[in-house]
Design an enzyme around this catalytic site. Structure first.
Site, PDB file in Angstrom:
ATOM      1  N   VAL A 163      -6.713   6.507   3.712  1.00 17.47           N
ATOM      2  CA  VAL A 163      -6.785   7.586   2.724  1.00 17.47           C
ATOM      3  C   VAL A 163      -5.486   7.755   1.947  1.00 17.47           C
ATOM      4  O   VAL A 163      -5.314   8.748   1.243  1.00 17.47           O
ATOM      5  CB  VAL A 163      -7.150   8.925   3.414  1.00 17.47           C
ATOM      6  N   ARG A 164      -4.570   6.785   2.069  1.00 18.32           N
ATOM      7  CA  ARG A 164      -3.328   6.913   1.319  1.00 18.32           C
ATOM      8  C   ARG A 164      -3.601   6.922  -0.183  1.00 18.32           C
ATOM      9  O   ARG A 164      -2.944   7.651  -0.939  1.00 18.32           O
ATOM     10  CB  ARG A 164      -2.359   5.779   1.680  1.00 18.32           C
ATOM     11  N   ALA A 165      -4.580   6.144  -0.614  1.00 12.05           N
ATOM     12  CA  ALA A 165      -4.924   6.122  -2.035  1.00 12.05           C
ATOM     13  C   ALA A 165      -5.427   7.488  -2.490  1.00 12.05           C
ATOM     14  O   ALA A 165      -5.088   7.956  -3.586  1.00 12.05           O
ATOM     15  CB  ALA A 165      -5.975   5.056  -2.309  1.00 12.05           C
ATOM     16  N   ASP A 223       0.816  -1.209   0.000  1.00 11.93           N
ATOM     17  CA  ASP A 223       0.000   0.000   0.000  1.00 11.93           C
ATOM     18  C   ASP A 223       0.854   1.266   0.000  1.00 11.93           C
ATOM     19  O   ASP A 223       0.427   2.319  -0.476  1.00 11.93           O
ATOM     20  CB  ASP A 223      -0.923  -0.007   1.221  1.00 11.93           C
TER      21      ASP A 223
END
Length: 359
Positions: free
Chosen positions: A247-249, A166
């Protein structure tokens, strides 16, 4: 002894690579904004992974290409105490590691999935922050390490833990089954290069120089590209539909869209920029149960499958259509061809086409 033996080896030009438009675009985006967190490439041998990474390094200011060996230690990577200075002069002095050498260049990690998790953690931390901090062996030191991290892995040899997967900003899956026309283009280009590397490089020098200028120009445009409410809404809708964790995406999709807009010299981030980078950002983050979701209009491409996207060269502001989203080379030996859309082993994003290439 002939001085030719000591001449630097000529590298295959980045713009002359055939059939890897999506990989080339991912690398260009990471060069424009290294804080994206690196590019992870999944694919078998012989799919131009290292060729593209080496070619990208030549487009960067220092032109430095640093390869991390599988057996490297943490000291080799981050740096360590200079033992010689400590013994001779009783002084604490920092000895730079590979991260220092790769500053403003490319750090290439083959088979990153076989590295110890601790080293992968360090690589991803430094890639995202642009700073290498060392607190060990009596050393308290930090230095800039703004680099493009490129990791590769073969799915047959295992994958990364989800937590590490991720943290890679962009993901590209390369297929081994290459269409005959693309295979022919790849082989022709390679044979021409091997026959006369200097002539081959000269043929592509103008395009290479435009790419260098485009990267520098795009980097200066980044700060002036603001995220509007519409951009936030579209990105959050896409990531929600992909059922990603955290919320990294969202953050990565925003950064990648901004870099894409800067590459095309836009004054604002367009929906086309978001759509163009979705597959790169979400393919390795999408949860499998999200496949049950119905198609969301927010992530539908605005073009038909048979339309092609142009744009290895930065495009003028007025050409903001989504067909300007993929890379394209120009010149006598620059017909890259097109890779067919295929499903990636790591749950590919639904309803988002990979970047095709104008023939």
């Amino acid at each position: 002894m002939s001085t030719a033996l000591h001449a630097p080896r000529l590298q295959f030009p980045f713009c002359a690579v055939q059939g890897q438009a999506q990989l080339q675009m991912a690398l260009l985006l990471a060069a424009i904004d290294p804080a994206l967190g690196g590019v992870l490439i999944q694919g078998p041998r012989g799919t131009a992974k290292s060729t593209c990474a080496r070619g990208l390094a030549e487009l960067l200011p220092k032109g430095e290409f640093v390869e991390l060996p599988l057996g490297a230690s943490e000291e080799q990577l981050i740096g360590s105490l200079n033992i010689e200075t400590a013994l001779k002069h009783n002084e604490v002095q920092f000895k730079p590691g590979l991260l220092s050498r790769a500053h403003q260049g490319v750090l290439y990690v083959d088979e990153v999935n076989l590295l110890p998790d601790a080293l992968v953690d360090v690589l991803l931390d430094v890639s995202a922050s642009g700073i290498n901090r060392i607190e060990r062996d009596g050393i308290s030191h930090q230095h800039d390490a703004r680099l493009v991290l490129v990791g590769t892995m073969n799915p047959e040899e295992g994958t990364l833990r989800p937590q590490l997967l991720d943290r890679f900003g962009l993901f590209v899956d390369l297929q081994a089954n290459i269409e005959p026309s693309i295979r022919q283009a790849i082989v022709r280009a390679r044979m021409n290069f091997d026959a006369d590397p200097e002539r081959f490089q000269q043929q592509h020098s103008d395009t290479q120089n435009r790419l260098k200028e485009g990267i520098l120009r795009s980097q200066t445009l980044l700060a002036g590209l603001l995220f509007t409410d519409q951009v936030y809404e579209q990105v959050s809708s896409i990531c929600h539909q992909a059922n990603v964790e955290g919320v990294r995406a969202d953050l990565t999709l925003l950064r990648a869209s901004r870099a894409h807009a800067a590459w095309h010299q836009r004054e604002q981030i367009a929906s086309a920029d978001i759509l163009a980078v979705c597959e790169l950002v979400l393919a390795h983050r999408r949860k499998s149960n999200a496949d049950q979701n119905a198609a969301d209009p927010a992530i539908q491409p605005t073009q038909s499958p048979d339309q092609h996207q142009a744009g290895l060269q930065p495009q003028p502001q007025q050409q903001q259509e989504i067909q300007n989203s993929g890379p394209e080379a120009t010149g006598p030996d620059s017909d890259w061809g097109e890779m067919p859309a295929q499903v990636t082993p790591i749950s590919a994003v639904k309803n988002v086409k990979p970047l095709p290439l104008k023939k």
